[in-house]
Design an enzyme around this catalytic site. Structure first.
Site, PDB file in Angstrom:
ATOM      1  N   HIS A 185       0.830  -1.211   0.000  1.00 55.34           N
ATOM      2  CA  HIS A 185       0.000   0.000   0.000  1.00 55.34           C
ATOM      3  C   HIS A 185       0.865   1.262   0.000  1.00 55.34           C
ATOM      4  O   HIS A 185       0.497   2.269   0.599  1.00 55.34           O
ATOM      5  CB  HIS A 185      -0.870   0.093   1.260  1.00 55.34           C
ATOM      6  N   HIS A 198     -12.477  -9.008   6.702  1.00 54.97           N
ATOM      7  CA  HIS A 198     -12.172  -7.886   5.792  1.00 54.97           C
ATOM      8  C   HIS A 198     -12.017  -8.459   4.385  1.00 54.97           C
ATOM      9  O   HIS A 198     -11.342  -9.467   4.197  1.00 54.97           O
ATOM     10  CB  HIS A 198     -10.873  -7.245   6.291  1.00 54.97           C
ATOM     11  N   GLU A 237     -10.607  -7.132   1.616  1.00 57.73           N
ATOM     12  CA  GLU A 237      -9.459  -6.776   0.769  1.00 57.73           C
ATOM     13  C   GLU A 237      -8.689  -8.061   0.437  1.00 57.73           C
ATOM     14  O   GLU A 237      -8.572  -8.970   1.276  1.00 57.73           O
ATOM     15  CB  GLU A 237      -8.559  -5.755   1.481  1.00 57.73           C
ATOM     16  N   ASP A 271      -5.735  -9.149   0.173  1.00 57.70           N
ATOM     17  CA  ASP A 271      -4.632  -9.759   0.932  1.00 57.70           C
ATOM     18  C   ASP A 271      -5.180 -10.726   1.978  1.00 57.70           C
ATOM     19  O   ASP A 271      -4.451 -11.576   2.488  1.00 57.70           O
ATOM     20  CB  ASP A 271      -3.701  -8.711   1.567  1.00 57.70           C
ATOM     21  N   HIS A 326      -9.782  -0.838   8.103  1.00 62.13           N
ATOM     22  CA  HIS A 326      -9.739   0.461   7.483  1.00 62.13           C
ATOM     23  C   HIS A 326     -10.619   0.574   6.245  1.00 62.13           C
ATOM     24  O   HIS A 326     -10.499   1.526   5.474  1.00 62.13           O
ATOM     25  CB  HIS A 326      -8.287   0.825   7.126  1.00 62.13           C
ATOM     26  N   ASP A 359      -6.902  -5.601  10.308  1.00 60.76           N
ATOM     27  CA  ASP A 359      -5.721  -4.772  10.018  1.00 60.76           C
ATOM     28  C   ASP A 359      -5.271  -3.958  11.234  1.00 60.76           C
ATOM     29  O   ASP A 359      -4.098  -3.559  11.329  1.00 60.76           O
ATOM     30  CB  ASP A 359      -6.018  -3.808   8.861  1.00 60.76           C
ATOM     31  N   TYR A 384       3.393   1.327   9.914  1.00 64.26           N
ATOM     32  CA  TYR A 384       2.130   0.794   9.401  1.00 64.26           C
ATOM     33  C   TYR A 384       0.969   1.705   9.826  1.00 64.26           C
ATOM     34  O   TYR A 384       0.101   2.051   9.027  1.00 64.26           O
ATOM     35  CB  TYR A 384       1.981  -0.627   9.954  1.00 64.26           C
ATOM     36  N   HIS A 390      -1.913  -8.754   9.977  1.00 66.22           N
ATOM     37  CA  HIS A 390      -0.542  -8.613   9.479  1.00 66.22           C
ATOM     38  C   HIS A 390       0.409  -8.545  10.662  1.00 66.22           C
ATOM     39  O   HIS A 390       0.097  -7.897  11.672  1.00 66.22           O
ATOM     40  CB  HIS A 390      -0.367  -7.311   8.692  1.00 66.22           C
TER      41      HIS A 390
END
Ligand code: FEO
Length: 392
Positions: free
Chosen positions: A25, A79, A81, A83, A141, A160, A186, A217
């Site tokens: 990102h 989430h 997203e 990843d 997020h 996240d 981060y 993460h």
């Protein structure tokens, strides 16, 4: 064969280590990153999130080191997203009786991302399945994000939130040196733009007993001292991240702007302010990431540019964009620059900083090479800025 890592009586880490990740990102990941997924062997079998698609084989091996993956009853998507959702289709082909648990928005997003229908079970804030409670966490997020709290073992799967990017097979935060430096980098990129949402999220966590924080993460947090430090750092960075620190950043071509920047930095340092200097003409990705974290913490920002074709240097524009992300209105600013036959960069930077709400002291713009008097003037501006930092 990759193996799962046991993190509590009934929970296993079954994620993937991405040793080659360098850019996440826009955040530098000089030591790689992780996509965390957790397998819970409770009355039923839950998988929390999956991994980026190209790591599915590793993910499946880790799951298979504990159970037969077809036995999974629920895949929880905290989430959508990719990843974290990137291997959902593959895992659901194997765990073909499993329900896909997510929020109503998560359902919409996953359906669109994969152009596919799944066997969804949607949940709302505080809904529970067995020992798992779901906590909606909008803008942490993404709008659809949720966290999952495991009541019988006091484990927060925070998505996240509380993440970091580092690939370290030791897995646990207490085994990783300087772990908070990864967390800060981060946070600055991913969460400082959504500081208000972080505060809402932290409020929801008040009163929860948390023995382990297992984010999506980076390392898993299992000591009370580190968990407390982590939550306190998030609270501080979300409300008042500034300290007695200044960032001087500049770009130029022939060295005039650099001389001005260094004189301002000397003035700041003369009053014992911590100063970081960035030459924006040629920054590496890791320096851009460090800059973001430094900007977040700095009470004073001095920004300089030469005038290039009537405008500010392009990388200064990029730095201003980053500054805007982190909501800098509590900061004090100083604008400086150099020019050949006509200026303009200083005015343009001033306008942008005013629009962001910074409190500015008088700017300085110098033609060609600064002389001794002008260098002295820049030093004094640095001192003035330092005094303002110390006043507040
Ligand atoms: Fe790690 Fe927002 O995905």
């Amino acid at each position: 064969m990759k193996k799962a890592v046991k993190i509590s009586d009934s929970v296993y880490w079954v994620g993937a280590l991405d040793y080659n990740l360098r850019n996440f990102h826009g955040i530098a990941a000089p030591e790689g990153g992780t996509y965390n997924s957790y397998l819970i062997l409770n009355e039923e079998i839950f998988l929390i999130d999956t991994v980026k698609h190209e790591f599915f084989k590793e993910h499946l091996e880790r799951i298979s080191s504990v159970i037969n993956p077809s036995e999974i009853d629920y895949v929880i998507s905290n989430h959508s997203e990719i990843d974290h959702s990137g291997s959902i289709q593959e895992i659901l082909k194997i765990a073909n009786k499993a329900k896909l648990v997510t929020t109503e928005k998560g359902k919409k997003y996953l359906s669109k991302i994969f152009n596919s229908e799944f066997s969804f079970l949607t949940v709302k804030d505080n809904d529970e399945i067995k020992n798992l409670k779901f906590i909606e966490a909008p803008m942490l997020h993404w709008p659809e994000t949720m966290m999952t709290y495991m009541k019988n073992e006091n484990i927060l799967f925070s998505c996240d939130l509380f993440g970091a990017q580092i690939a370290d097979s030791r897995i646990f935060a207490d085994l990783i040196p300087n772990v908070m430096s990864y967390v800060k980098r981060y946070y600055a990129f991913i969460f400082r733009p959504f500081a208000y949402a972080v505060l809402n999220g932290l409020k929801k966590l008040e009163g929860l007993n948390i023995n382990i924080i297992a984010p999506s993460h980076g390392p898993v947090w299992r000591t009370q001292a580190q968990i407390k430090d982590l939550i306190n750092a998030y609270a501080k960075w979300s409300v008042n991240p500034e300290k007695e620190k200044a960032v001087v950043l500049y770009a130029g071509i022939w060295g005039a702007t650099r001389k001005i920047a260094e004189a301002i930095a000397d003035g700041l340092s003369s009053l014992n302010i911590e100063v970081k200097i960035y030459d924006l003409t040629n920054l590496t990705l890791i320096q851009w990431s460090d800059l973001m974290a430094d900007l977040m913490e700095a009470k004073a920002i001095a920004i300089g540019s030469n005038t290039l074709i009537g405008q500010m240097f392009p990388t200064v524009k990029t730095a201003l964009q980053l500054l805007k992300y982190i909501n800098p209105k509590e900061k004090i600013g100083l604008v400086f620059g150099s020019y050949g036959w006509v200026g303009g960069a200083v005015k343009a930077i001033e306008n942008e900083l005013k629009n962001m709400g910074l409190n500015l002291i008088d700017s300085i713009e110098i033609q060609f090479n600064p002389n001794e008097n002008e260098i002295e003037k820049c030093f004094k501006l640095g001192e003035e800025l330092a005094k303002k930092v110390k006043e507040v």
